[in-house]
Design a protein around this motif. Structure first.
Motif: not given
Length: 397
Positions: A242-255, A304-309, A319-327
């Protein structure tokens, strides 16, 4: 891109990160890629700018910032240098966020001190035969008296060889050999005996941050090194992930940041470059390409911003973190490739950053959860059911 909805403090943070990115970070980016050396000088810049450990609570020396604050800094830095953006991710999200959420007081203080002094923790999950199938890991921690002995191999560990703090995922067995669950153990390179950096992988992009094979050979650690979430070891892996969801948001942000940087280069070039006696942005085909790039970036940034918020007071929604990272990861690859096309042969040259951006951005549909696996996560959340991928598991969950 559009900064609407940001607070005055967030706008100041964003401006500070953009200024840093436009100056020394941009000037070093090509050399970091060419030399394949970890940019310790940029780490010092991030420390001075207070962009490391922003999300660490104030009682441990951090600033207690939210995920969106970290995202704003990561996005700005990644537009100039994706390696520096990744360092900002992993000093604010991922392993450090798991320790700050679930660690003991001793663990939190140690991890916070190390990150705030410039260490980028390494999260050790992936193995040679356990990538997307993380539950298939074979690294094990056997209880022997008042110690755990860890043996196994991890692969594609970001920061291996430069990171000191490691959060190592292993299957935990009691003294009778009974599996208790999957736990995360903290170990420090050069202090914990049995932790060996065995190989650095030669990578396509993001070359300034190593990807390594790490072996654990009878690595002896005390029980105090085990990070135990409140629900215990049986649910420990799920909680740590669950903590890894933050990492996924971070990875999406780098992209996202890489793509925004490439888009801006293409937009500026489209006005300067002339063919057939006029700027190339007067051709409708390129106008539409710019429009499509802008649409993708605006949509990606919103996700990305929505997932972070969504992680306010906890971790970002799965769900929001996964959607953000895929797209975002898939759109970013498209945007960078289109931006490179604006430059023609120049874009293919190593004299410009476009080819580096194209190599760097390719990682983000893979690392931190592949786009395919995250589509399963999205589908499972929508259908409200587990979607096991093993042949014998289908329909039994």
């Amino acid at each position: 891109m559009n900064a609407s909805g940001l607070s005055p403090d967030q706008l100041k943070l964003q401006a500070r990160a953009r200024e840093l990115a436009a100056g020394p970070v941009t000037r070093r980016a090509a050399e970091v890629d060419r030399s394949e050396q970890y940019p310790w000088d940029n780490v010092e810049l991030l420390k001075d700018a207070k962009l490391l450990g922003m999300t660490i609570p104030t009682q441990y020396g951090g600033q207690g910032k939210g995920w969106l604050d970290a995202v704003l800094a990561i996005e700005a830095l990644s537009a100039a240098c994706a390696v520096t953006g990744r360092i900002a991710v992993e000093t604010n999200m991922g392993a450090i966020s798991a320790v700050m959420a679930y660690g003991s007081e001793e663990q939190k203080k140690m991890a916070a001190d190390m990150v705030l002094s410039g260490d980028k923790p390494a999260i050790c999950i992936t193995e040679p035969d356990a990538g997307s199938d993380a539950n298939g890991m074979t690294t094990r921690a056997d209880k022997k008296g008042n110690r755990y002995v860890i043996n196994g191999r991890k692969h594609w560990i970001t920061g291996g060889g430069v990171s000191r703090l490691h959060l190592i995922f292993a299957k935990v067995y009691d003294e009778k050999g009974t599996l208790e669950g999957i736990g995360g153990f903290l170990a420090v390179r050069d202090e914990t005996k049995g932790l060996k950096i065995s190989k650095r992988e030669p990578t396509m992009g993001l070359r300034g941050i190593p990807e390594a094979v790490i072996d654990f050979e009878d690595m002896d650690v005390p029980p105090s090194s085990l990070v135990i979430p409140p629900r215990g070891l049986k649910k420990g892996f799920a909680d740590l992930m669950t903590a890894y969801n933050s990492q996924r948001v971070g990875a999406a942000t780098v992209a996202l940041g890489i793509a925004e940087g490439a888009y801006q280069l293409a937009l500026d070039w489209s006005e300067k470059r002339q063919q057939f006696g006029r700027p190339i942005n007067e051709f409708q085909g390129l106008q539409w390409k710019l429009a499509d790039m802008s649409i993708k970036l605006s949509a990606a940034q919103a996700l990305v911003y929505n997932a972070a918020r969504s992680g306010e007071g906890g971790f970002p929604d799965m769900l929001l973190a996964a959607q953000a990272k895929v797209f975002t990861s898939e759109s970013a690859i498209q945007v960078v490739n289109d931006a490179l096309q604006f430059f023609g042969a120049r874009g293919y040259s190593r004299e410009l950053p476009l080819e580096r951006m194209a190599r760097d951005v390719r990682m983000f549909t893979i690392g931190g959860g592949t786009a395919e696996v995250l589509r399963n996560v999205v589908a499972g959340a929508l259908l409200k059911k587990k979607l096991p991928q093993t042949r014998d598991g289908w329909g039994k969950a």
